[in-house]
Design an enzyme around this catalytic site. Structure first.
Site, PDB file in Angstrom:
ATOM      1  N   LYS A  13     121.807 -37.660  17.781  1.00 40.63           N
ATOM      2  CA  LYS A  13     121.756 -39.120  17.746  1.00 40.63           C
ATOM      3  C   LYS A  13     120.394 -39.600  17.197  1.00 40.63           C
ATOM      4  O   LYS A  13     119.469 -38.798  17.053  1.00 40.63           O
ATOM      5  CB  LYS A  13     122.019 -39.651  19.159  1.00 40.63           C
ATOM      6  N   TYR A  53     133.821 -44.357  18.902  1.00 43.08           N
ATOM      7  CA  TYR A  53     133.721 -44.770  20.304  1.00 43.08           C
ATOM      8  C   TYR A  53     134.851 -45.736  20.674  1.00 43.08           C
ATOM      9  O   TYR A  53     134.634 -46.667  21.467  1.00 43.08           O
ATOM     10  CB  TYR A  53     132.364 -45.422  20.568  1.00 43.08           C
ATOM     11  N   ARG A  89     129.268 -28.435  25.485  1.00 38.65           N
ATOM     12  CA  ARG A  89     129.166 -29.442  26.553  1.00 38.65           C
ATOM     13  C   ARG A  89     128.246 -28.931  27.668  1.00 38.65           C
ATOM     14  O   ARG A  89     127.481 -29.688  28.262  1.00 38.65           O
ATOM     15  CB  ARG A  89     130.548 -29.779  27.113  1.00 38.65           C
ATOM     16  N   ASN A 120     120.483 -40.226  24.887  1.00 42.27           N
ATOM     17  CA  ASN A 120     120.590 -38.856  25.411  1.00 42.27           C
ATOM     18  C   ASN A 120     120.721 -37.801  24.310  1.00 42.27           C
ATOM     19  O   ASN A 120     121.269 -36.728  24.530  1.00 42.27           O
ATOM     20  CB  ASN A 120     121.739 -38.774  26.418  1.00 42.27           C
ATOM     21  N   HIS A 123     125.595 -35.892  20.945  1.00 46.33           N
ATOM     22  CA  HIS A 123     127.008 -36.098  21.270  1.00 46.33           C
ATOM     23  C   HIS A 123     127.761 -34.806  20.989  1.00 46.33           C
ATOM     24  O   HIS A 123     127.468 -34.120  20.011  1.00 46.33           O
ATOM     25  CB  HIS A 123     127.615 -37.208  20.395  1.00 46.33           C
ATOM     26  N   GLU A 134     137.412 -36.771  15.835  1.00 47.74           N
ATOM     27  CA  GLU A 134     136.032 -37.113  15.457  1.00 47.74           C
ATOM     28  C   GLU A 134     135.610 -36.411  14.161  1.00 47.74           C
ATOM     29  O   GLU A 134     134.896 -36.996  13.345  1.00 47.74           O
ATOM     30  CB  GLU A 134     135.085 -36.742  16.604  1.00 47.74           C
TER      31      GLU A 134
HETATM   32  P1  IDP Z   1     129.090 -38.351  26.758  1.00 48.34           P
HETATM   33  O1  IDP Z   1     128.295 -38.688  25.496  1.00 48.34           O
HETATM   34  O2  IDP Z   1     128.250 -37.587  27.753  1.00 48.34           O
HETATM   35  O3  IDP Z   1     130.413 -37.685  26.448  1.00 48.34           O
HETATM   36  P2  IDP Z   1     130.480 -40.922  27.248  1.00 48.34           P
HETATM   37  O4  IDP Z   1     130.909 -41.393  28.589  1.00 48.34           O
HETATM   38  O5  IDP Z   1     131.538 -40.533  26.252  1.00 48.34           O
HETATM   39  O6  IDP Z   1     129.401 -39.745  27.473  1.00 48.34           O
HETATM   40  O7  IDP Z   1     129.611 -42.103  26.620  1.00 48.34           O
HETATM   41  C1  IDP Z   1     129.248 -42.122  25.263  1.00 48.34           C
HETATM   42  C2  IDP Z   1     127.814 -42.552  25.134  1.00 48.34           C
HETATM   43  O8  IDP Z   1     127.694 -43.935  25.496  1.00 48.34           O
HETATM   44  C3  IDP Z   1     126.843 -41.818  26.070  1.00 48.34           C
HETATM   45  O9  IDP Z   1     126.429 -40.562  25.564  1.00 48.34           O
HETATM   46  C4  IDP Z   1     125.705 -42.813  26.167  1.00 48.34           C
HETATM   47  O10 IDP Z   1     124.863 -42.772  25.016  1.00 48.34           O
HETATM   48  C5  IDP Z   1     126.445 -44.153  26.173  1.00 48.34           C
HETATM   49  N1  IDP Z   1     126.780 -44.621  27.542  1.00 48.34           N
HETATM   50  C6  IDP Z   1     127.751 -44.141  28.361  1.00 48.34           C
HETATM   51  N2  IDP Z   1     127.791 -44.814  29.523  1.00 48.34           N
HETATM   52  C7  IDP Z   1     126.844 -45.773  29.434  1.00 48.34           C
HETATM   53  C8  IDP Z   1     126.397 -46.818  30.331  1.00 48.34           C
HETATM   54  O11 IDP Z   1     126.910 -46.998  31.449  1.00 48.34           O
HETATM   55  N3  IDP Z   1     125.359 -47.615  29.905  1.00 48.34           N
HETATM   56  C9  IDP Z   1     124.782 -47.444  28.672  1.00 48.34           C
HETATM   57  N4  IDP Z   1     125.171 -46.489  27.793  1.00 48.34           N
HETATM   58  C10 IDP Z   1     126.194 -45.654  28.172  1.00 48.34           C
END
Ligand code: IDP
Length: 143
Positions: A13, A53, A89, A120, A123, A134
């Site tokens: 990212k 997304y 993962r 974070n 992805h 994807e």
């Molecule tokens: P993942 O990337 O660990 O699979 P997902 O739930 O698919 O997590 O969420 C996609 C991305 O959206 C996350 O990696 C993060 O960057 C962002 N995200 C997820 N939940 C939140 C939230 O509650 N607040 C702000 N950003 C979020």
């Protein structure tokens, strides 16, 4: 006979690219034993992000997520290997970098900066169906 390898879509990212962690993140994935099949540097459009997304488009954090994901270049990769989705993962760690386990990419290298989207670094597709969907979004030329 060996089963044909699974594939996963990995994104480094914008925070990962900006912090010059692309090599470190891909190194961990390669060091685990998985192979890069395709790789490119792109600035994602809002259209690509809305497709990628789709499950989050209605969520309150979605505008912040788009702002984060369009803030710079992203490195997109197709990575291959038997059980690569579970493996990547596991290497990535939990979504929230504050509590992601030490030893994982997010746990070791990311933190909460207080921004509206969770930054974070990485992805990775969460299942075979997501990976196929994807990969078609980020690498339409492979279809
Ligand atoms: P993942 O990337 O660990 O699979 P997902 O739930 O698919 O997590 O969420 C996609 C991305 O959206 C996350 O990696 C993060 O960057 C962002 N995200 C997820 N939940 C939140 C939230 O509650 N607040 C702000 N950003 C979020």
């Amino acid at each position: 006979m060996t089963a044909s390898p699974s594939r996963i879509l990995i994104l480094v990212k914008p925070d990962g690219v900006r912090r010059r962690l692309t090599g470190e993140i891909l190194r961990r994935i390669e060091a685990k034993g998985y192979s890069l099949a395709s790789l490119k540097l792109v600035v994602p459009t809002e259209e690509v992000l809305a497709a990628h997304y789709a499950e989050h488009v209605e969520r309150p954090f979605y505008p912040g997520l788009v702002e984060y994901m369009t803030s710079g270049s992203v490195v997109a990769a197709v990575v291959e290997g038997h059980r690569v989705i579970e493996g990547c993962r596991s290497l990535m760690g939990a979504t929230d970098p504050t509590t992601a386990a030490p030893g994982t990419i997010r746990g070791d290298l990311a933190r909460d900066w207080g921004s509206s989207a969770i930054e974070n670094l990485v992805h990775g597709s969460d299942c075979e169906a997501s990976a196929a969907r994807e990969i078609a979004i980020w690498f339409p030329e492979l279809g």
